[in-house]
Enzyme design. Structure first.
Site, short mmCIF file in Angstrom:
data_model
loop_
_atom_site.label_atom_id
_atom_site.label_comp_id
_atom_site.label_asym_id
_atom_site.label_seq_id
_atom_site.Cartn_x
_atom_site.Cartn_y
_atom_site.Cartn_z
N CYS B 34 -23.56 -43.14 80.90
CA CYS B 34 -23.84 -41.71 81.01
C CYS B 34 -25.32 -41.40 81.10
CB CYS B 34 -23.24 -40.96 79.83
SG CYS B 34 -23.94 -41.52 78.27
N ASP B 36 -27.62 -41.89 78.75
CA ASP B 36 -28.25 -41.47 77.50
C ASP B 36 -29.15 -42.57 76.93
OD1 ASP B 36 -27.06 -39.12 77.79
OD2 ASP B 36 -25.40 -39.51 76.42
N CYS B 59 -25.19 -37.32 73.42
CA CYS B 59 -24.18 -36.37 73.01
C CYS B 59 -23.98 -36.36 71.50
CB CYS B 59 -22.86 -36.71 73.70
SG CYS B 59 -22.10 -38.19 73.05
N CYS B 103 -20.14 -44.30 73.32
CA CYS B 103 -21.39 -43.81 72.74
C CYS B 103 -21.78 -44.59 71.50
CB CYS B 103 -21.28 -42.33 72.38
SG CYS B 103 -20.46 -41.34 73.62
S1 FES Z 1 -21.36 -39.44 76.42
FE1 FES Z 1 -23.43 -39.78 76.67
S2 FES Z 1 -23.97 -40.70 74.78
FE2 FES Z 1 -22.01 -39.98 74.47
#
Ligand code: FES
Ligand SMILES: Cc1ncc(COP(=O)(O)O)c(C=O)c1O
Lengths: 384, 133
Positions: B34, B36, B59, B103
């Site tokens: 994602c 992140d 997130c 995550c």
């Molecule tokens: S969906 Fe991006 S870190 Fe959780």
């Protein structure tokens, strides 16, 4: 609760529900039935049809009720593709930032051998219509471009497409799901052959929509069965929802200028406040040519789901283009299409305001948002 | 997204958020799924993680798993810390929605990277350090 996600869906208006109620109780007749109970249902859906037709400058027999905006899009696009195929045409033009109801239908047609061209979008959120002229081929059978984008609210100048399509005998469809009831729509001025609408974006129930099909266009049926909707769309009509849909359109059209003035004021206040008070923010999509209730802003250095969760504490409902809520884990294709980096698409929030929102609600958002952004930025490894 | 009360508690009041002035080990990883980013910093005294801090661009689940993960790791030996799996962290949070389990991997990887970084700086072989004897 502060509901600022009116592009996702809306609350049913009390007047809409009132109008529907009798068709959920006493007036349960099947519109196809011979006796009065049935015929009264038929009269009710035709009244809704008249209202919806008039609201977009169409004739009543050009309106076909469907189960939702998604069905309308599927029907229009697939139907036009099959009409084209019969004439030896297999090319469809659309844009990169259409709703998935359009993009995934096109994807499935691609599997069947159709050729799809997706026009790029400019950084302020408009389909590059100059490119359209270059992409039109002798084999093009359909152009489908949305009237207003659901994420960034930009209103597309689709009336410019009309001439190109007419010259080349190409069918022209628009997804007007977000635009109906918010901007003036006249199918003749837009020059469209087909136009999709949905009820639940304008305070009618979920699960009812309509497709405008210009008379003379022999679009093949999509749902087969009984003879409903003049043999074009089978299935016993969702009478109560159709009645509610008609009422909601009527209210939206009658109150359009009043509502827009009210909503625009709240929207511009909030946009200006956020851009001024919170550093490193960006409004996505042109500020002027956008739907009155739409705000879409990216906050550098933070992620959208965590903003939504912080807002949840104050019972504020909004949405995000972040990958983290998308299920597919890709950020919004709309925000990527206007050239946002993954990071900025990640940190985007959409607030969509309706006439049911109040000044007090907007004031609460103004009060809590700066601290939320500050707190999350302090937690971010990429915020300096 | 339906998160457990524990996830929400760790999201609203994250433990061990921030940075360490003079860290003994730093791990920064990106989530290829994602996009992140997670950063972990550790302080090590006599083979024990005496302090740990994190920062997350991600997130709610990423923030909550880092918070819970750091809490579980603080005071543990490097080897114990290495062996705390993302599964254990998820369980301690009363579970995550299926789409959010990835995550928690981010937090685990960032911790492992921080331990590796510490080992590298101190000329230790992390493999033998964390291996079962
Ligand atoms: S969906 Fe991006 S870190 Fe959780
Ligand atoms: C632009 C656009 N098209 C189509 C749809 C789908 O409409 P429905 O939810 O009625 O299927 C939506 C709503 O999500 C939309 O915003």
């Amino acid at each position: 609760m502060i509901y600022l996600d009116n592009a996702a869906t809306t609350k049913i208006l009390p007047d809409v529900l009132d109008e529907m109620m009798i068709y959920l109780t006493e007036e349960y007749g099947n519109p196809s039935s011979f006796y009065d109970l049935g015929q009264r249902s038929k009269i009710a859906i035709n009244k809704a049809r008249d209202i919806i037709a008039e609201s977009i400058g169409a004739k009543s027999d050009e309106i076909y009720f469907t189960s939702c905006g998604t069905e309308s899009d599927n029907w229009a696009i697939r139907g036009a593709a099959y009409l084209g195929k019969k004439q030896g045409k297999n090319h469809i033009i659309s844009s990169e930032f259409e709703h998935h109801a359009v993009l995934h239908t096109l994807e499935s047609l691609k599997q069947e051998g159709f050729e799809i061209t997706l026009l790029p979008v400019t950084s302020d959120g408009f389909v590059d219509l100059e490119k359209l002229k270059l992409e039109v081929r002798d084999t093009t059978c359909l152009v489908t471009i949305m009237l207003a984008n659901n994420e960034i609210g930009t209103i597309q100048p689709i009336e410019k497409i009309k001439k190109i399509c007419e010259e080349k005998n190409i069918l022209f469809h628009t997804d007007a799901v977000q635009a109906v009831g918010k901007i003036k729509i006249d199918v003749k001025e837009l020059g469209v052959d087909m136009l999709s609408i949905s009820g639940h974006k304008i305070h009618a129930p979920k699960g009812v929509g309509a497709l405008y099909i210009k008379s003379g266009i022999k679009l093949p049926s999509y749902i087969h069965g009984g003879g409903q909707e003049r043999n074009k769309r089978a299935g016993t009509e969702n009478v109560a929802s159709i009645v509610g849909f008609g009422k909601a359109v009527k209210i939206a059209i009658d109150k359009m200028s009043e509502n827009n003035k009210y909503v625009l004021n709240l929207r511009n206040q909030l946009i200006d406040y956020i851009l001024e008070k919170i550093p490193a923010t960006k409004l996505n999509g042109d500020k002027q040519k956008r739907l009155p209730g739409n705000i879409n802003i990216s906050f550098e250095g933070i992620e959208g789901e965590s903003i939504l969760l912080m807002l949840r504490k104050y019972e504020i409902c909004a949405s995000t283009g972040s990958a983290c809520t998308s299920g597919s884990l890709d950020p919004s294709h709309v925000l990527l299409s206007i050239g946002l980096s993954h990071e900025m698409a990640h940190g985007s929030i959409r607030f969509t305001i309706s006439e049911l929102n109040t000044q007090e609600e907007i004031d609460i958002v103004k009060k809590v948002l700066p601290d939320i952004i500050k707190k999350l930025r302090e937690m971010s490894p990429i915020w300096k | 997204m339906q998160y457990s009360d524990k996830v929400m508690d760790h999201f609203y009041n994250p433990r061990n958020i921030g940075t360490i002035e003079d860290p003994d080990g730093v791990g920064e990883v990106g989530n290829p799924k994602c996009g992140d980013i997670m950063k972990m910093m550790i302080k090590v005294d006599n083979g024990v993680i005496s302090d740990i801090k994190f920062k997350t661009f991600g997130c709610g689940a990423a923030i909550a798993t880092s918070s819970m993960g750091t809490q579980m790791i603080k005071g543990k030996t490097l080897k114990e810390a290495w062996n705390i799996s993302n599964k254990a962290v998820v369980e301690a949070l009363d579970g995550l929605p299926p789409a959010k389990v990835h995550c928690s991997v981010l937090a685990e990887q960032a911790i492992k990277e921080a331990i590796k970084d510490y080992c590298k700086k101190n000329n230790l072989d992390y493999k033998s350090l964390v291996a079962d004897i």
